[in-house]
Design a protein around this motif. Structure first.
Motif, PDB file in Angstrom:
ATOM      1  N   SER A 237      10.016  -5.814   1.543  1.00 47.81           N
ATOM      2  CA  SER A 237       9.637  -6.766   2.590  1.00 47.81           C
ATOM      3  C   SER A 237       8.251  -6.400   3.118  1.00 47.81           C
ATOM      4  O   SER A 237       7.756  -5.288   2.894  1.00 47.81           O
ATOM      5  CB  SER A 237      10.647  -6.713   3.727  1.00 47.81           C
ATOM      6  N   LEU A 241       6.711  -2.621   3.402  1.00 48.34           N
ATOM      7  CA  LEU A 241       5.460  -2.286   2.724  1.00 48.34           C
ATOM      8  C   LEU A 241       4.473  -1.655   3.701  1.00 48.34           C
ATOM      9  O   LEU A 241       3.823  -0.646   3.394  1.00 48.34           O
ATOM     10  CB  LEU A 241       4.864  -3.553   2.093  1.00 48.34           C
ATOM     11  N   ALA A 257       1.000  -8.284  -3.398  1.00 51.57           N
ATOM     12  CA  ALA A 257       1.391  -8.895  -2.120  1.00 51.57           C
ATOM     13  C   ALA A 257       0.610 -10.190  -1.923  1.00 51.57           C
ATOM     14  O   ALA A 257      -0.386 -10.437  -2.614  1.00 51.57           O
ATOM     15  CB  ALA A 257       1.108  -7.921  -0.978  1.00 51.57           C
ATOM     16  N   CYS A 297       5.677  -7.439  -2.749  1.00 56.81           N
ATOM     17  CA  CYS A 297       6.087  -8.078  -1.501  1.00 56.81           C
ATOM     18  C   CYS A 297       5.922  -9.586  -1.696  1.00 56.81           C
ATOM     19  O   CYS A 297       4.811 -10.083  -1.867  1.00 56.81           O
ATOM     20  CB  CYS A 297       5.194  -7.588  -0.364  1.00 56.81           C
TER      21      CYS A 297
END
Ligand code: TXA
Ligand code: MG
Length: 319
Positions: A237, A241, A257, A297
């Motif tokens: 999540s 992170l 991400a 993420c």
């Protein structure tokens, strides 16, 4: 075998069509991912796809055809099929329908159904026209690896194992097609999430799709460990992170991400459609021997989020 590099112009289209008509294998660009194509009506050529990929022979492959021609591979082309094809073809939607005799056992994996789609890519549509019939094509990766979104990805996996790759740049969508099964007296069933959001399909249907994702044998290619680079993948999540970066993340960890995260080895993909577009390229960075782990993420929301999460679950599944 020497793998030829073809270009996305008329010469490339002509050469690809010649090789395919002669029973060869050509990796072609689509809007979703690169596919490894063979003449769908040449059993030996289709069988060669499985050898090149190292894929079990009982898994069905999708036939790529023009919207006009696709129904010849179907025994039943229902009103619903026509309606969805009309709304979304060419585009990232595969329809699984009862197969006609023209859909070979090698293509259907022995099933009584066949997957059909019309890819939204001008070069590949030109190849389909030049060949004059359907092209059987799974994604052009080695079995279990991350699907290819550039010609370089294809060559990484299949150089020397296929006749040619036609390079027309990176794929737009970056996730495979959404698969919907349409069987007589059954509700339309979602077999694989993909580049077309389920909600868009439901809007045209006027009803909800039955959820058949992860069903027992429905989409045999949907094995759990798939889309896996060499380094192990973990999904985290945004808050997890942040915590791990603040605690000091090793340099051999690759972070994928939506935005910048302040870690030297990281890729910022953007949200939803942009994240989907760049995801496979980023996951393939996990093949670098210098990468020990990949942390991903996912974006917070968006129409493609369910498909993105599906792929991340598979790429992080135990091998
Ligand atoms: O976007 C895409 O769909 C890409 C591009 C190249 O068109 N192709 C692709 O093919 O992803 P592949 O073989 O990697 O995945 C096709 C999926 C597999 O999970 C396979 O089991 C399923 O489609 N499939 C094909 N025919 C089927 C059928 N008759 N019934 C159920 N599942 C089927
Ligand atoms: Mg695949």
């Amino acid at each position: 075998m020497r793998t030829r590099r073809l270009t996305g112009d008329q010469d490339g289209v002509d050469a690809a069509a010649r090789i395919l008509k002669a029973g060869g294998l050509v990796a072609l660009p689509t809007e979703t991912v690169y596919g490894l194509a063979a003449d769908a009506e040449n059993a030996a050529a289709v069988a060669a796809i499985f050898t090149a990929k190292g894929r079990p022979a009982d898994q069905p492959v999708i036939i790529h055809a023009s919207p006009e021609q696709a129904p010849v591979y179907a025994r039943i082309w229902s009103e619903v099929a026509a309606k969805l094809a009309d709304a979304f073809w060419p585009g990232p939607l595969t329809l699984v329908v009862p197969r006609s005799e023209r859909a070979l056992t090698q293509v259907t994996g022995g099933l009584e159904t066949v997957g059909l789609r019309c890819p939204d890519h001008p070069v590949t549509r030109a190849v389909v026209r030049a060949v004059g019939g359907g092209l059987a094509a799974p994604s052009a990766n080695r079995y279990g690896h991350v699907s290819p979104t550039t010609a370089a990805h294809v060559l990484n996996d299949l150089d020397g194992r296929i006749d040619a790759v036609l390079d027309a740049g990176p794929c737009d969508v970056g996730l495979e097609s959404t698969i919907v099964e349409l069987l007589p007296s059954q509700p339309a069933t979602l077999l694989r999430r993909g580049g077309l959001a389920a909600e868009a399909i439901e809007k045209v249907l006027g009803s909800a799709l039955r959820d058949g994702v992860g069903g027992p044998v429905r989409a045999p290619g949907m094995v759990r460990s798939h889309y896996a680079p060499a380094a192990p993948v973990a999904v985290v999540s945004a808050s997890e992170l942040k915590r791990r970066i603040a605690a000091g993340l090793a340099h051999d960890v690759l972070v994928i991400a939506p935005g910048e995260v302040g870690h030297p080895r990281s890729v910022a993909l953007g949200d939803d459609a942009a994240f989907a577009h760049g995801l496979y390229q980023a996951l393939r960075m996990g093949d670098d021997p210098e990468v020990a782990q990949v942390l991903v993420c996912p974006p917070a929301s968006g129409p493609l989020l369910p498909a993105i999460l599906d792929r991340l679950n598979r790429s992080s599944a135990p091998r």
